[in-house]
Scaffold this motif. Sequence first.
Motif, mmCIF file in Angstrom:
data_model
loop_
_atom_site.group_PDB
_atom_site.id
_atom_site.type_symbol
_atom_site.label_atom_id
_atom_site.label_comp_id
_atom_site.label_asym_id
_atom_site.label_seq_id
_atom_site.Cartn_x
_atom_site.Cartn_y
_atom_site.Cartn_z
ATOM 1 N N ASN A 1 12.155 -8.219 33.010
ATOM 2 C CA ASN A 1 13.592 -8.331 33.277
ATOM 3 C C ASN A 1 13.923 -7.613 34.582
ATOM 4 O O ASN A 1 13.793 -6.395 34.671
ATOM 5 N N PRO A 2 14.389 -8.335 35.583
ATOM 6 C CA PRO A 2 14.685 -7.686 36.863
ATOM 7 C C PRO A 2 15.772 -6.615 36.768
ATOM 8 O O PRO A 2 15.831 -5.724 37.619
ATOM 9 N N ARG A 3 16.599 -6.681 35.740
ATOM 10 C CA ARG A 3 17.659 -5.679 35.591
ATOM 11 C C ARG A 3 17.107 -4.287 35.292
ATOM 12 O O ARG A 3 17.828 -3.297 35.433
ATOM 13 N N ASN A 4 15.869 -4.196 34.875
ATOM 14 C CA ASN A 4 15.262 -2.900 34.578
ATOM 15 C C ASN A 4 14.630 -2.251 35.800
ATOM 16 O O ASN A 4 14.019 -1.189 35.679
ATOM 17 N N PHE A 5 14.799 -2.888 36.946
ATOM 18 C CA PHE A 5 14.210 -2.355 38.176
ATOM 19 C C PHE A 5 15.332 -2.003 39.139
ATOM 20 O O PHE A 5 16.142 -2.851 39.500
ATOM 21 N N GLY A 6 15.362 -0.753 39.536
ATOM 22 C CA GLY A 6 16.464 -0.288 40.365
ATOM 23 C C GLY A 6 16.181 -0.272 41.844
ATOM 24 O O GLY A 6 17.095 -0.105 42.653
ATOM 25 N N SER A 7 14.925 -0.452 42.216
ATOM 26 C CA SER A 7 14.570 -0.418 43.631
ATOM 27 C C SER A 7 13.838 -1.698 43.998
ATOM 28 O O SER A 7 12.946 -2.136 43.263
ATOM 29 N N TRP A 8 14.215 -2.247 45.138
ATOM 30 C CA TRP A 8 13.678 -3.536 45.560
ATOM 31 C C TRP A 8 13.303 -3.528 47.035
ATOM 32 O O TRP A 8 13.944 -2.851 47.849
ATOM 33 N N GLY A 9 12.280 -4.297 47.346
ATOM 34 C CA GLY A 9 11.953 -4.532 48.740
ATOM 35 C C GLY A 9 12.827 -5.634 49.301
ATOM 36 O O GLY A 9 13.656 -6.226 48.595
ATOM 37 N N GLN A 10 12.615 -5.914 50.575
ATOM 38 C CA GLN A 10 13.464 -6.895 51.248
ATOM 39 C C GLN A 10 13.009 -8.335 50.995
ATOM 40 O O GLN A 10 13.742 -9.284 51.285
ATOM 41 N N GLY A 11 11.824 -8.477 50.459
ATOM 42 C CA GLY A 11 11.295 -9.804 50.171
ATOM 43 C C GLY A 11 10.426 -10.334 51.291
ATOM 44 O O GLY A 11 10.625 -9.983 52.466
ATOM 45 N N THR A 12 9.469 -11.147 50.928
ATOM 46 C CA THR A 12 8.586 -11.754 51.922
ATOM 47 C C THR A 12 8.343 -13.206 51.536
ATOM 48 O O THR A 12 8.121 -13.519 50.369
ATOM 49 N N GLN A 13 8.409 -14.074 52.519
ATOM 50 C CA GLN A 13 8.303 -15.511 52.262
ATOM 51 C C GLN A 13 6.839 -15.925 52.124
ATOM 52 O O GLN A 13 6.013 -15.633 52.996
ATOM 53 N N VAL A 14 6.570 -16.630 51.048
ATOM 54 C CA VAL A 14 5.268 -17.259 50.859
ATOM 55 C C VAL A 14 5.509 -18.767 50.769
ATOM 56 O O VAL A 14 6.272 -19.229 49.920
ATOM 57 N N THR A 15 4.886 -19.496 51.639
ATOM 58 C CA THR A 15 5.036 -20.951 51.662
ATOM 59 C C THR A 15 3.674 -21.594 51.458
ATOM 60 O O THR A 15 2.731 -21.302 52.205
ATOM 61 N N VAL A 16 3.591 -22.426 50.437
ATOM 62 C CA VAL A 16 2.359 -23.158 50.167
ATOM 63 C C VAL A 16 2.605 -24.612 50.547
ATOM 64 O O VAL A 16 3.460 -25.282 49.961
ATOM 65 N N SER A 17 1.882 -25.048 51.536
ATOM 66 C CA SER A 17 2.114 -26.387 52.052
ATOM 67 C C SER A 17 0.870 -26.884 52.775
ATOM 68 O O SER A 17 0.127 -26.097 53.379
ATOM 69 N N SER A 18 0.659 -28.181 52.702
ATOM 70 C CA SER A 18 -0.459 -28.776 53.433
ATOM 71 C C SER A 18 0.006 -29.257 54.806
ATOM 72 O O SER A 18 -0.809 -29.759 55.582
#
Length: 127
Positions: A110-127
């Motif tokens: 549950n993401p609500r149980n996490f109080g600290s977060w990173g900024q996020g990083t994009q992962v793209t899977v594509s041919s």
Amino acid sequence: QVQLVESEGGLVQPGGSLRLSCAASGIIFNSYVMAWFRQAPGKEREFVAAIRWNGENTAYANFAKGRFTMSRDNAKNTAYLQMHSLKLEDTAVYYCAASHYSLTIPEMTNPRNFGSWGQGTQVTVSS
């Protein structure tokens, strides 16, 4: 001040592999539950994997089992997500999260149980 910094994601071909890292500062890292979540366009943020302080207890979403491995190095204040056999549907922004609560396996999802977060990083899977 808690800071979580994810490594750069990238573009990967289907079937390829990628390792994400999350460097933490401002926390007593070895007392925190660490997790990865992801969010695809138009979808809710979803749980990927989590790991307890000792690195011996991990939890995975069904789609991640057998393909993804989460680990941590408490000496380096860093958590990792190794991803193999990537699929098109793995395309998302991946977020690192930290919680100082002692969470059960279901609570880790549950993401609500996490109080600290990173900024996020994009992962793209594509041919």
